[in-house]
Design a protein around this motif. Structure first.
Motif, PDB file in Angstrom:
ATOM      1  N   GLU A  62       0.826  -1.211   0.000  1.00 63.83           N
ATOM      2  CA  GLU A  62       0.000   0.000   0.000  1.00 63.83           C
ATOM      3  C   GLU A  62       0.862   1.264   0.000  1.00 63.83           C
ATOM      4  O   GLU A  62       0.581   2.217  -0.736  1.00 63.83           O
ATOM      5  N   SER A  63       1.912   1.278   0.817  1.00 64.03           N
ATOM      6  CA  SER A  63       2.767   2.473   0.865  1.00 64.03           C
ATOM      7  C   SER A  63       3.488   2.681  -0.467  1.00 64.03           C
ATOM      8  O   SER A  63       3.657   3.820  -0.920  1.00 64.03           O
ATOM      9  N   THR A  64       3.879   1.584  -1.113  1.00 70.48           N
ATOM     10  CA  THR A  64       4.523   1.710  -2.425  1.00 70.48           C
ATOM     11  C   THR A  64       3.538   2.213  -3.462  1.00 70.48           C
ATOM     12  O   THR A  64       3.890   3.032  -4.330  1.00 70.48           O
ATOM     13  N   ARG A  65       2.291   1.739  -3.376  1.00 76.12           N
ATOM     14  CA  ARG A  65       1.264   2.203  -4.321  1.00 76.12           C
ATOM     15  C   ARG A  65       1.029   3.701  -4.156  1.00 76.12           C
ATOM     16  O   ARG A  65       0.905   4.427  -5.151  1.00 76.12           O
ATOM     17  N   ASP A  66       0.970   4.172  -2.917  1.00 72.05           N
ATOM     18  CA  ASP A  66       0.805   5.615  -2.685  1.00 72.05           C
ATOM     19  C   ASP A  66       2.014   6.394  -3.205  1.00 72.05           C
ATOM     20  O   ASP A  66       1.870   7.483  -3.774  1.00 72.05           O
ATOM     21  N   MET A  67       3.208   5.828  -3.021  1.00 74.74           N
ATOM     22  CA  MET A  67       4.425   6.489  -3.497  1.00 74.74           C
ATOM     23  C   MET A  67       4.426   6.588  -5.019  1.00 74.74           C
ATOM     24  O   MET A  67       4.856   7.596  -5.592  1.00 74.74           O
ATOM     25  N   VAL A  68       3.921   5.543  -5.678  1.00 71.91           N
ATOM     26  CA  VAL A  68       3.847   5.551  -7.139  1.00 71.91           C
ATOM     27  C   VAL A  68       2.895   6.649  -7.616  1.00 71.91           C
ATOM     28  O   VAL A  68       3.185   7.359  -8.589  1.00 71.91           O
ATOM     29  N   LYS A  69       1.770   6.804  -6.945  1.00 72.35           N
ATOM     30  CA  LYS A  69       0.820   7.849  -7.328  1.00 72.35           C
ATOM     31  C   LYS A  69       1.431   9.238  -7.166  1.00 72.35           C
ATOM     32  O   LYS A  69       1.288  10.102  -8.040  1.00 72.35           O
ATOM     33  N   ARG A  70       2.115   9.453  -6.036  1.00 72.35           N
ATOM     34  CA  ARG A  70       2.765  10.756  -5.831  1.00 72.35           C
ATOM     35  C   ARG A  70       3.867  10.980  -6.863  1.00 72.35           C
ATOM     36  O   ARG A  70       4.015  12.081  -7.406  1.00 72.35           O
TER      37      ARG A  70
END
Length: 274
Positions: free
Chosen positions: A74-82
């Protein structure tokens, strides 16, 4: 001047050239540095995800491992979006800073490689989760169906399925069966979430691809405009040179005519006076 003085002067010049030339240039460099850090973190998280995925369905598969894997994904997915949003801003700034064309292309390429690695990690995770769910369902079916069907089902298991079956395939109490069913539901929900994340990542890929193509076209237009302006300037300089040459020639003709006229007037006056 000594060599030490030359080195100091060269270092000072290099440091001076590294300074941003405008607020937009400073914003571009800060954003590029931030994206480089994000790419590094995404790549590191991908390696962590793959290591956790390797433990699923084995004797090391625990609730803590599954929670760590979920949180890291989940944290990686959020980082990808940012990172995708920051890359759009970087490309937008780069459109007005053609000197950073190479930097924009490199950062875009690095980000896309990180997204590909994360997408592959998610697919591996989803596939392993499906395998674990399939094994857990077979163990429950074998437990409720009786020992005769257990041997037949076990012979068709893959190596990973056999390993997990050996861990789980013991006499299960009703409470254990209920726990396994709850665990299956949790894993299936995780699989659906991963599949949703893969779909979102595909959308990000399309956005970045379109953005890079448009950015490349805009940079080409800027280069063409610069080339056209330079060509126009050269043409204007040539025309000015021709005009200047014409003026010099016209001035020489006027001077010659003036001298001839003076000579004629002088001859006429001498003739009259004589």
């Amino acid at each position: 001047m000594s060599f030490n003085d030359f080195d100091v002067e060269r270092g000072t010049s290099a440091a001076r050239s590294a300074l941003p030339s405008s607020p937009e240039d400073a914003q571009f460099k800060n954003l590029q540095q931030s994206l480089s850090i994000q790419v590094f973190k995404i790549n590191a998280n991908v390696q962590g995800i793959l290591k956790l995925v390797d433990q699923l369905g084995t004797g090391r598969d625990t609730g803590s491992i599954r929670k760590t894997l979920h949180d890291l994904t989940e944290s990686t997915r959020d980082m990808v979006k940012r990172g995708s949003d920051d890359l759009k801003r970087l490309v937008s700034l780069g459109n007005n800073l053609p000197q950073h064309k190479t930097a924009v292309q490199k950062t875009s390429h690095d980000m896309q490689l990180s997204l590909v690695a994360f997408q592959r990690a998610q697919k591996v995770s989803a596939e392993r989760q499906r395998t674990v769910v399939e094994t857990a369902k077979r163990v429950i079916d074998d437990e409720t169906s009786g020992p005769d069907e257990t041997d037949g089902a076990g012979s068709s298991h893959q190596p990973l399925l056999q390993e997990q079956a050996q861990v789980q395939q013991q006499t299960l109490s009703p409470a254990d069966l209920a726990f396994q069913e709850t665990l299956i539901q949790e894993r299936e929900a995780e699989i659906r979430e991963i599949e949703t994340g893969i779909h979102e990542l595909n959308e990000i890929f399309r956005d970045i691809g379109t953005m890079v193509i448009e950015q490349g076209g805009m940079l080409e237009n800027i280069e063409n405009n610069v080339t056209n302006v330079a060509r126009d300037i050269r043409g204007a300089n040539e025309e000015l040179g021709q005009a200047s040459e014409y003026q010099r020639k016209a001035g020489r003709r006027a001077l010659c005519l003036m001298i001839v006229l003076v000579i004629v007037v002088a001859v006429v006056l001498l003739a009259i006076l004589a």
